[in-house]
Design a protein around this motif. Structure first.
Motif, PDB file in Angstrom:
ATOM      1  N   ARG A 167       2.747   6.443   4.241  1.00  0.00           N
ATOM      2  CA  ARG A 167       3.943   7.149   4.781  1.00  0.00           C
ATOM      3  C   ARG A 167       4.051   7.447   6.253  1.00  0.00           C
ATOM      4  N   PHE A 214       2.914   4.959  -2.284  1.00  0.00           N
ATOM      5  CA  PHE A 214       2.894   5.913  -1.553  1.00  0.00           C
ATOM      6  C   PHE A 214       2.554   7.273  -2.010  1.00  0.00           C
ATOM      7  N   THR A 224      11.446   6.050   1.214  1.00  0.00           N
ATOM      8  CA  THR A 224      10.171   6.622   1.919  1.00  0.00           C
ATOM      9  C   THR A 224      10.260   7.946   2.764  1.00  0.00           C
TER      10      THR A 224
END
Length: 371
Positions: free
Chosen positions: A192, A185, A131
């Protein structure tokens, strides 16, 4: 505080060798994983009814890596995420006589410890949506500091051989899980930043007074050493004791961790639910794979592996898969996929830790009050 280069060197040196494959076979595995990752995009988006917020968001890289590549990627991510905390430590040490020398020595010790941890994990992770990939470090992709999908080829091959399952089906099955994380995401733009803010809040509560931290670690070790191994009740006692990660937290950090645990349970459970939902349509041997993989998850790899999992709090990861998948399944059964997808509306519609355990509470809060 951490010698990151030493961490990479230590992890690479201590890392287990991957399974033996020929160069031609390795090229074929990499190519197949890339194809499966691409195909998984379509399956996951159709099943979840989630799509990237825009073309740029959906264009995150897919990288097939070996174990050292996974280590380098994660060290770069840790370095990026922990930079505010490490900056605070550096400022405090700057005003202490001999602080620079102590910092250099401590950084090497911590670097070795981080390297040992990454060495342990590098042979177990099949895939990962990174991420917080930093820009322009160690691996291609994530040019703007966005995410990237990592598939760890040697670990996937190792597990498919260990389970004696169809390798082509297993590789697609793994890609379905990891692609779900990428979809989460890319389709939910605020997710995020929300996670980053929660993690930064956790780090801001970290007590950087070394004596206080050492005292907490001492208490943690004493607590973990409280049970006597080898006796009939030792396993049950170990299951009840918290891990090291939990024991070194302040009360404020425990509140943040509760929220983070709920989010991670949602993300992991959602990926498992999607993987099982899509699987029967595109993975002929999904039932066999799922059954064998679940047994492997539950069994662990021996006493030392289980002890390390407990010490590091990794056993909580297994609960996240189970509890999160049950939450998602229950909500979808009750209100459908579109109803479940309200979870992605804002941070306020994310489930709490209590709601993960009792999905009816989330449905009552988000649906019945809204309707």
């Amino acid at each position: 505080m951490v010698d990151w280069n030493l961490a990479v060197t230590t992890a690479t040196r201590l890392g287990r060798p991957g399974p033996e494959v020929s160069r031609e076979e390795a090229r074929g595995i990499v190519a197949e994983l890339r194809r499966h990752a691409k195909v998984s995009e379509e399956h996951v988006r159709a099943f979840t009814r989630l799509a990237p917020a825009d073309a740029e968001a959906g264009d995150t890289p897919v990288l097939v890596v070996d174990r050292p590549g996974w280590v380098r990627a994660n060290v770069a991510g840790f370095r990026e995420l922990l930079s505010p905390l490490l900056g605070k430590v550096a400022e405090r040490r700057a005003g202490v006589p001999g602080g620079a020398v102590l910092g250099a020595v401590g950084g090497k010790v911590t670097g070795v410890e981080v390297g040992m941890l990454l060495s342990f994990l590098s042979s177990r992770v099949l895939g990962q949506y990174e991420t917080f990939a930093p820009a322009g470090r160690d691996l291609p992709g994530g040019a703007d500091g966005g995410g990237r999908l990592l598939l760890v080829a040697p670990n996937i091959v190792h597990v498919e051989r260990e389970l004696e399952v169809d390798p082509h089906d297993f590789r697609l099955w793994v890609c379905l899980h990891e692609e779900t994380h990428r979809t989460q995401f890319t389709a939910v733009p605020w997710l995020r930043d929300h996670l980053r803010m929660e993690i930064q809040s956790f780090l801001e509560q970290t007590d950087i007074d070394p004596s206080t931290l050492v005292e907490r670690l001492r208490e943690a070790v004493q607590s973990l050493a409280g049970g006597r191994s080898g006796e009939s009740g030792a396993a049950d006692e170990a299951e009840e004791r918290p891990g090291l990660v939990e024991l070194v937290q302040t009360p404020a950090q425990r509140e943040v961790l509760g929220r983070l645990t709920a989010v991670m349970s949602l993300l992991e459970g959602h990926a498992d639910y999607v993987m099982d939902g899509v699987g029967p349509q595109v993975v002929p041997t999904v039932t066999e794979i799922r059954e064998k993989f679940q047994k492997r998850r539950a069994a662990g790899a021996g006493r030392l592996d289980l002890a390390l999992r407990k010490l590091l709090g990794l056993d909580a990861k297994l609960r996240q898969y189970r509890d999160g998948e049950r939450f998602v399944r229950t909500v979808v059964d009750e209100v459908g996929m579109e109803g479940f997808n309200r979870v992605w509306t804002s941070p306020n519609t994310l489930p709490t830790k209590a709601e993960i355990a009792d999905p009816a509470e989330w449905i009552a809060r988000v649906h019945r009050k809204a309707d």
